[in-house]
Design an enzyme around this catalytic site. Structure first.
Site, PDB file in Angstrom:
ATOM      1  N   GLY A  51       4.610  -9.280  -1.053  1.00  0.00           N
ATOM      2  CA  GLY A  51       4.512  -8.068  -0.244  1.00  0.00           C
ATOM      3  C   GLY A  51       4.069  -8.287   1.186  1.00  0.00           C
ATOM      4  N   ASP A 106      -0.550  -6.693   2.109  1.00  0.00           N
ATOM      5  CA  ASP A 106       0.329  -5.603   2.532  1.00  0.00           C
ATOM      6  C   ASP A 106      -0.392  -4.266   2.358  1.00  0.00           C
ATOM      7  OD1 ASP A 106       0.286  -5.810  -0.238  1.00  0.00           O
ATOM      8  OD2 ASP A 106       2.455  -5.739  -0.494  1.00  0.00           O
ATOM      9  N   ASP A 109      -4.854  -0.788  -2.863  1.00  0.00           N
ATOM     10  CA  ASP A 109      -4.780   0.445  -3.647  1.00  0.00           C
ATOM     11  C   ASP A 109      -6.087   0.540  -4.442  1.00  0.00           C
ATOM     12  OD1 ASP A 109      -3.963   1.852  -6.241  1.00  0.00           O
ATOM     13  OD2 ASP A 109      -2.122   2.115  -5.137  1.00  0.00           O
ATOM     14  N   PHE A 158       2.979   6.556  -3.679  1.00  0.00           N
ATOM     15  CA  PHE A 158       3.700   5.297  -3.833  1.00  0.00           C
ATOM     16  C   PHE A 158       4.734   5.152  -2.713  1.00  0.00           C
ATOM     17  CE2 PHE A 158       6.898   2.399  -5.474  1.00  0.00           C
ATOM     18  CZ  PHE A 158       6.079   1.333  -5.816  1.00  0.00           C
ATOM     19  N   ASP A 165       7.628  -3.119  -2.381  1.00  0.00           N
ATOM     20  CA  ASP A 165       8.791  -2.928  -3.259  1.00  0.00           C
ATOM     21  C   ASP A 165       8.551  -1.930  -4.375  1.00  0.00           C
ATOM     22  OD1 ASP A 165       6.943  -4.753  -4.639  1.00  0.00           O
ATOM     23  OD2 ASP A 165       8.541  -4.898  -6.122  1.00  0.00           O
TER      24      ASP A 165
HETATM   25  P1  IMP Z   1      -4.351  -2.926  -6.168  1.00  0.00           P
HETATM   26  O1  IMP Z   1      -4.644  -4.171  -6.963  1.00  0.00           O
HETATM   27  O2  IMP Z   1      -4.351  -1.690  -7.025  1.00  0.00           O
HETATM   28  O3  IMP Z   1      -5.239  -2.784  -4.955  1.00  0.00           O
HETATM   29  O4  IMP Z   1      -2.855  -3.007  -5.667  1.00  0.00           O
HETATM   30  C1  IMP Z   1      -2.493  -3.958  -4.734  1.00  0.00           C
HETATM   31  C2  IMP Z   1      -1.076  -4.420  -4.922  1.00  0.00           C
HETATM   32  O5  IMP Z   1      -0.278  -3.460  -5.621  1.00  0.00           O
HETATM   33  C3  IMP Z   1      -0.432  -4.566  -3.562  1.00  0.00           C
HETATM   34  O6  IMP Z   1      -0.590  -5.865  -3.076  1.00  0.00           O
HETATM   35  C4  IMP Z   1       1.002  -4.216  -3.830  1.00  0.00           C
HETATM   36  O7  IMP Z   1       1.699  -5.362  -4.236  1.00  0.00           O
HETATM   37  C5  IMP Z   1       0.944  -3.229  -4.959  1.00  0.00           C
HETATM   38  N1  IMP Z   1       0.971  -1.833  -4.481  1.00  0.00           N
HETATM   39  C6  IMP Z   1      -0.061  -0.966  -4.366  1.00  0.00           C
HETATM   40  N2  IMP Z   1       0.326   0.227  -3.907  1.00  0.00           N
HETATM   41  C7  IMP Z   1       1.661   0.118  -3.723  1.00  0.00           C
HETATM   42  C8  IMP Z   1       2.657   1.043  -3.226  1.00  0.00           C
HETATM   43  O8  IMP Z   1       2.419   2.213  -2.876  1.00  0.00           O
HETATM   44  N3  IMP Z   1       3.942   0.549  -3.173  1.00  0.00           N
HETATM   45  C9  IMP Z   1       4.265  -0.720  -3.551  1.00  0.00           C
HETATM   46  N4  IMP Z   1       3.367  -1.603  -4.002  1.00  0.00           N
HETATM   47  C10 IMP Z   1       2.080  -1.187  -4.085  1.00  0.00           C
HETATM   48 MG    MG Z   2       0.884  -7.270  -2.604  1.00  0.00          MG
END
Ligand code: IMP
Ligand code: MG
Length: 182
Positions: A51, A106, A109, A158, A165
């Protein structure tokens, strides 16, 4: 921007134009340049594949101090939701032992990915770890690790494009699109 894009079974509509992303990256780069002015050591940028490829490359072009680049690949998302468990798909492409590192993400979340990366890099002997992300969803963030550099804060929706992606598709669009709710 396209009026909408279709990826697999879902439709996405325009959200953030490239110009706004680019201006946010200018700001992140300016902060990094200021914070690194006069530093004698060479920090490492860790590009989190896949990403962060676009963000890392745009950010690097704007940095005016020496850096080294290391990549690694982790995965936590399936479809449009985080699975909660982060697994390492490809290990670090270089050593971080004793080094000052910046994780270049990238999007942040829930923060599960960043927390797992933090532990991995500490375990590999990184001297200091700071986090730099193009996008941040503050309402979704559940960790207390400080996010040091943020391009743009966005709502908990999202999105795809600019490296992000939906099940492998959408990374190549330079603008960001959000999932169309039906
Ligand atoms: P986390 O571990 O929940 O913080 O999510 C982080 C990873 O989830 C990011 O590096 C992305 O690869 C993916 N991600 C989180 N939100 C989105 C989104 O809205 N669209 C696409 N990929 C996401
Ligand atoms: Mg990522």
């Amino acid at each position: 921007m396209k009026p909408e894009i279709k990826l697999h079974d879902k439709t996405f509509i325009p959200s953030i134009p490239y110009e706004k992303i680019s201006a946010a990256i200018d700001d992140v780069a300016a902060k990094l340049n200021a914070d690194n002015a006069g530093c004698k050591d060479i920090p490492i940028l860790i590009c989190i594949l896949n990403g962060s490829i676009m963000f890392t490359s745009e950010l690097m072009k704007r940095l005016v101090f020496d850096i080294e680049l290391v990549s690694m690949k982790v995965s936590s998302y399936q479809g449009i939701a985080s699975t909660g468990s982060v697994h390492q798909v490809m290990g670090l492409t270089g050593s971080v032992k004793g080094r000052r590192v910046y994780i270049v993400e990238d999007i942040i979340d829930s923060g599960n990915t960043i927390a797992a990366l933090y532990d991995i890099l500490k375990g590999e002997g990184a001297d200091s770890i700071e986090i730099c992300t193009m996008l941040f969803k503050p309402e979704a963030y559940k960790k207390d690790i400080p996010v040091n550099y943020v391009g743009l804060c966005i709502p908990n929706d999202f999105i795809v494009g600019f490296g992000l992606d939906y099940d492998g598709l959408g990374r190549n669009y330079k603008d960001i699109y959000v999932l169309k709710k039906d």
